[in-house]
Design an enzyme around this catalytic site. Structure first.
Site, PDB file in Angstrom:
ATOM      1  N   CYS A 163      23.034 128.099  22.030  1.00 32.49           N
ATOM      2  CA  CYS A 163      24.427 127.612  21.717  1.00 32.49           C
ATOM      3  C   CYS A 163      25.213 129.082  21.693  1.00 32.49           C
ATOM      4  O   CYS A 163      26.229 128.990  21.592  1.00 32.49           O
ATOM      5  CB  CYS A 163      24.442 126.817  20.646  1.00 32.49           C
ATOM      6  SG  CYS A 163      23.521 125.434  20.590  1.00 32.49           S
ATOM      7  N   HIS A 296      31.744 129.107  14.422  1.00 32.77           N
ATOM      8  CA  HIS A 296      30.916 128.219  15.141  1.00 32.77           C
ATOM      9  C   HIS A 296      31.076 126.707  14.727  1.00 32.77           C
ATOM     10  O   HIS A 296      30.817 125.818  15.490  1.00 32.77           O
ATOM     11  CB  HIS A 296      29.389 128.775  14.949  1.00 32.77           C
ATOM     12  CG  HIS A 296      28.542 128.131  15.879  1.00 32.77           C
ATOM     13  ND1 HIS A 296      28.414 128.189  16.979  1.00 32.77           N
ATOM     14  CD2 HIS A 296      27.048 127.501  15.420  1.00 32.77           C
ATOM     15  CE1 HIS A 296      27.249 127.526  17.726  1.00 32.77           C
ATOM     16  NE2 HIS A 296      26.794 127.000  16.654  1.00 32.77           N
ATOM     17  N   GLU A 307      27.073 129.249   7.610  1.00 32.76           N
ATOM     18  CA  GLU A 307      28.101 130.042   8.410  1.00 32.76           C
ATOM     19  C   GLU A 307      29.188 130.460   6.961  1.00 32.76           C
ATOM     20  O   GLU A 307      29.876 131.383   7.055  1.00 32.76           O
ATOM     21  CB  GLU A 307      28.912 129.291   9.218  1.00 32.76           C
ATOM     22  CG  GLU A 307      30.001 130.058   9.876  1.00 32.76           C
ATOM     23  CD  GLU A 307      30.461 129.593  11.305  1.00 32.76           C
ATOM     24  OE1 GLU A 307      30.397 128.414  11.566  1.00 32.76           O
ATOM     25  OE2 GLU A 307      31.153 130.406  11.997  1.00 32.76           O
ATOM     26  N   LYS A 328      35.276 122.528  17.555  1.00 29.42           N
ATOM     27  CA  LYS A 328      34.042 121.619  17.824  1.00 29.42           C
ATOM     28  C   LYS A 328      34.560 120.439  17.006  1.00 29.42           C
ATOM     29  O   LYS A 328      33.949 119.191  17.714  1.00 29.42           O
ATOM     30  CB  LYS A 328      32.850 121.865  17.351  1.00 29.42           C
ATOM     31  CG  LYS A 328      32.085 123.274  18.078  1.00 29.42           C
ATOM     32  CD  LYS A 328      30.708 123.534  17.750  1.00 29.42           C
ATOM     33  CE  LYS A 328      30.033 124.741  18.415  1.00 29.42           C
ATOM     34  NZ  LYS A 328      30.830 126.023  18.109  1.00 29.42           N
ATOM     35  N   HIS A 333      30.630 119.969  20.600  1.00 32.03           N
ATOM     36  CA  HIS A 333      29.770 121.403  20.835  1.00 32.03           C
ATOM     37  C   HIS A 333      29.300 121.326  22.114  1.00 32.03           C
ATOM     38  O   HIS A 333      28.324 120.579  22.707  1.00 32.03           O
ATOM     39  CB  HIS A 333      28.449 121.322  19.885  1.00 32.03           C
ATOM     40  CG  HIS A 333      27.606 122.581  19.735  1.00 32.03           C
ATOM     41  ND1 HIS A 333      27.779 123.777  20.713  1.00 32.03           N
ATOM     42  CD2 HIS A 333      26.492 123.136  19.119  1.00 32.03           C
ATOM     43  CE1 HIS A 333      27.199 124.888  20.369  1.00 32.03           C
ATOM     44  NE2 HIS A 333      26.227 124.376  19.507  1.00 32.03           N
ATOM     45  N   PHE A 391      20.135 128.587  18.676  1.00 34.83           N
ATOM     46  CA  PHE A 391      18.836 128.175  18.190  1.00 34.83           C
ATOM     47  C   PHE A 391      17.889 129.623  17.990  1.00 34.83           C
ATOM     48  O   PHE A 391      18.370 130.548  18.853  1.00 34.83           O
ATOM     49  CB  PHE A 391      17.941 127.274  19.307  1.00 34.83           C
ATOM     50  CG  PHE A 391      17.990 125.956  18.903  1.00 34.83           C
ATOM     51  CD1 PHE A 391      17.519 124.975  19.913  1.00 34.83           C
ATOM     52  CD2 PHE A 391      18.558 125.686  17.884  1.00 34.83           C
ATOM     53  CE1 PHE A 391      17.433 123.802  19.707  1.00 34.83           C
ATOM     54  CE2 PHE A 391      18.740 124.096  17.597  1.00 34.83           C
ATOM     55  CZ  PHE A 391      18.045 123.100  18.619  1.00 34.83           C
TER      56      PHE A 391
END
Lengths: 409, 373
Positions: A163, A296, A307, A328, A333, A391
């Protein structure tokens, strides 16, 4: 004294669920539109979560792709459309394409081709798969299709850090520019929605069956999207030399790894904070200079909490005043495309002096932080950060600046 | 101002391939020209009958991955962790591991096809049984970045971590990416790796598109890692240095990715660019590392490169794939073999400079120059 080697953005292009271009993306975000609906592109029977933010069908690549029917070339088609818009907006002469570099970030390109290959084997047995569709399986094939469709003759690279792929692709493009390997690079990310990824994230219990609510106290997970975003990047000296319109400067980047878990972030946000801190140091800015954080912000309980911790660590007391938002909540996403699309939004925020709000926040997770909710806010300051995490604990942050700053550096 | 790509040194090589486990086994096999390619019986999913291929044998994953952890990992990830550990130990590095994380060490990995076995297993379950029966453990372990993630976790690497998926250039571009991380200052040491494992179903199916092995060019598998450091840092810790990497050159693509170029122009241009950047004449190239493994198109291009550039002197040649089978992401293994070969007598004493060459369909060419330290 301006550093002529500073990397600047001279073109942007995007396709998302909000529409086929950058302006549709911006207007949709400013209006707080949410684009989640029942997935139409493939059969979602048996899927735990059936909603996502699907992009409008891109223009086909003609004979280069397998066509729209089995969707195996969709990622390349999304990428090519966004890349074409970026190139047009850069107003680079076509002759420059022969030497232009291309760096594509993608996480799931090829999954649709693999599924399409395996489907007939259900009926025909082993060896009965349609080999034709596998031409889209290698991720490099997507990069090459985009390069060929646009006539790009410079070096190409394909990056998959899940991602965070889009931002890592931009970082790599910056390296190529700053070491003189290329004079212009088209960098970005692209990913289509597939059953593979939808079921994969659902199997990890990472998806919200309803539209995601990043940074909301009652968030339950992500919502997936699809799309592509590309930026034309040059050194400032090159852009100035051809009287290009400089949209923003990318002054620095940070790239770290938690090295802790394959899917879960460090709950203390230390690696993510380091990425933000390194980006600021390389940009030569202090936390209090940051005008906004384009987060993010996926909407999963763990990611958003980590975050938030990272933002507090990196910005210190300024975290209480610095607007934080997540796109998002509107477009989902977009996986490998997310970081590139979000960087484009940051460019637009700097240009237009506003930050879109995060749709879906009723009760923010951390009430003391300055989440942008309800309506857009005006930016104070001329710098912004874009975060992208993937990831494997992969953390990547870009520090961007309004073009006016470049005159003073 | 432009950032200079200063030369870096290779201080450790870790390799796992059909020629054995470890750099010494690799060099010994090359020296004796012992082949690791053998006839294999394939399962019913292959279109072809028994065929020749290079398979890794004798790799004990438990020697490198902690108990229980390897069960969840794709085979490529287990090999990546093993090769990374071999490189670190070969470099004589201490205090490396999940309990001693280091934010100044980076990682770059390249693989053409990634975790094929796990990806295929997940996709087959999805297609055969539906969404509800997919294995949540398989999904994250099927992504291209999983090997790098596992290496980072096992070795405590907290600097930048990148994965390239660039077909036959994956390893080379990963090495280049790691070198850039050092040049830009994101890391003080980088582990660069690459490789692919052989999956008969997909390799056979990809063959018509030029991605899989040709029938005349047996497939192989293998993973390798190199430890890259700045020369000063290596000298400071009195590290053994295999080779000095001095320049890179790239050219192309020159045609559609589904075919090979008509001429070696991009290979010649990539070599010229590398030599120009290193301020070296082509007559100083003592050896060239070639792809050639029975693939007629590639051999044509590489023969053309040599004819065009080395008509006045014949450099020594190193070609690994005839011994291991073709490994799509095998660039780092080839570079590791060349570096170790410089150190361990695979080349004559007069050979001080090796040019590593790779070209992929579509014509993007890559040349790396390595010097004896």
């Amino acid at each position: 004294m301006v550093d002529p080697g500073v990397v600047v953005v001279t073109g942007i292009g995007a396709i998302t669920a909000l529409g086929p271009d950058v302006e549709a993306l911006w207007q949709g975000l400013m209006a707080g539109r949410r684009t989640f609906a029942e997935v139409r592109g493939f059969d979602v029977t048996g899927c735990r979560v059936t909603i996502a933010a699907e992009a409008p069908d891109p223009r086909p690549l003609g004979s280069a792709g397998a066509g729209a029917a089995d969707r195996s070339a969709r990622t390349a088609e999304l990428a090519a459309q966004a890349a074409e818009e970026a190139l047009r907006s850069s107003k680079l002469p076509d002759v420059e394409r022969a030497r232009m570099g291309l760096v594509l970030g993608t996480a799931g390109s090829g999954d649709a081709a693999l599924e399409a290959y395996l489907q007939p084997m259900q009926h025909r047995g082993p060896g009965g798969g349609e080999r034709r569709v596998l031409s889209s399986y290698p991720k490099r094939a997507t990069t090459d299709r985009v390069g060929e469709a646009l006539g790009l003759g410079g070096p190409r690279a394909t990056i998959n850090t899940a991602c965070s792929s889009g931002v890592v692709a931009i970082l790599h493009a910056m390296d190529l520019l700053q070491t003189g390997a290329c004079d212009v690079v088209l960098a970005g990310g692209a990913d289509q929605l597939t059953r593979y990824t939808l079921t994969g994230f659902a199997s990890l219990r990472a998806l919200d069956p309803d539209p995601c609510r990043p940074f909301d106290r009652n968030r339950r997970g992500m919502s997936l999207g699809e799309g592509a975003g590309f930026l034309v990047l040059e050194r400032l000296e090159t852009a100035v030399g051809r009287n290009a319109r400089v949209r923003a400067g990318i002054l620095g980047g940070g790239h770290t790894c938690d090295a802790g878990h394959l899917t879960a972030p460090d709950p203390a946000g230390r690696g993510a904070a380091r990425a933000m801190q390194v980006a600021m140091v390389r940009a030569g800015i202090a936390p209090q200079d940051v005008g906004f954080v384009n987060a993010h912000g996926t909407g999963t309980p763990h990611n958003d909490a980590a975050e938030i911790a990272a933002i507090r660590l990196a910005l210190g007391s300024h975290a209480l005043r610095c607007p934080v938002h997540s796109v998002k909540a509107s477009i989902g996403h977009c996986m490998g495309a997310a970081g590139a699309i979000e960087t484009i939004v940051s460019v637009l925020s700097l240009e237009r002096g506003q930050v879109p709000h995060t749709a879906g926040i009723d009760e923010p997770e951390a009430a003391d932080l300055a989440f942008v909710q309800g309506e857009p806010v005006s930016i104070r300051g001329t710098y912004g950060l874009t975060n992208s995490f993937g990831f494997g604990g992969n953390n990547a942050t870009l520090a961007l600046a309004h073009p006016s700053v470049l005159e003073c550096r | 101002m432009p950032v200079k790509l200063e030369p870096v040194v290779v201080t450790g090589v870790g390799a796992i391939c059909p020629l054995g486990v470890g750099v010494d086994a690799l060099v010994r096999a090359i020296a004796s020209q012992r082949s690791g390619v053998d006839v294999l019986e394939l399962d019913a999913t292959s279109r072809l009958g028994p065929r020749r291929a290079g398979r890794i044998r004798g790799y004990d994953v438990d020697a490198f991955v902690g108990p229980g952890r390897s069960r969840r990992m794709d085979r490529l990830s287990t090999l990546a962790v093993g090769a990374a550990w071999l490189a670190v130990r070969d470099a004589g590095l201490q205090n490396v591991g999940r309990h001693t994380p280091n934010p100044r060490v980076g990682l770059a990995f390249g693989s053409a096809y990634g975790c094929q076995s796990t990806e295929l297993r997940y996709a087959e379950k999805l297609v055969e049984h539906g969404a509800y029966f997919t294995n949540p453990i398989d999904f994250p372990d099927s992504i291209d970045g999983a090997p790098a993630a596992h290496v980072a976790m096992e070795l405590g690497i907290q600097g930048p971590s990148t994965t390239h998926a660039d077909a036959g250039l994956s390893g080379e571009l990963a090495l280049y990416h790691g070198w850039l991380d050092l040049a830009i200052g994101r890391a003080d040491r980088v582990l660069v790796g690459g490789g692919d494992v052989w999956n008969p179903l997909l390799y056979d199916a990809l063959e018509p598109f030029g991605h899989g092995p040709r029938p005349e060019a047996p497939p192989g598998e293998g993973v390798a890692f190199l430890v890259l450091e700045r020369a000063d840092d290596a000298a400071q810790r009195a590290a053994r240095t295999y080779a000095r990497i001095t320049a890179v050159g790239q050219a192309g693509p020159t045609c559609g990715h589904d075919r090979w170029p008509d001429d070696p122009g991009s290979s010649v241009a990539a070599l010229a660019q590398a030599l120009d950047r290193a301020q070296i004449r082509h007559s100083e190239v003592g050896a060239i590392s070639l792809l050639g493994a029975g693939d007629a198109e590639v051999e044509r291009l590489e023969a053309g490169l040599i004819d065009a550039v080395f008509s006045e002197h014949a450099p020594e040649r190193l070609a690994l794939y005839p011994l291991t089978g073709q490994i799509a992401g095998g660039g780092v293994l080839r570079i590791g073999a060349a570096c170790a070969g410089l150190h361990q007598g695979l080349f004559t004493a007069e050979t001080r400079l090796i040019a590593h060459h790779t070209v992929i369909s579509g014509g993007q060419s890559f040349v790396l120059l390595m010097e004896r330290p």
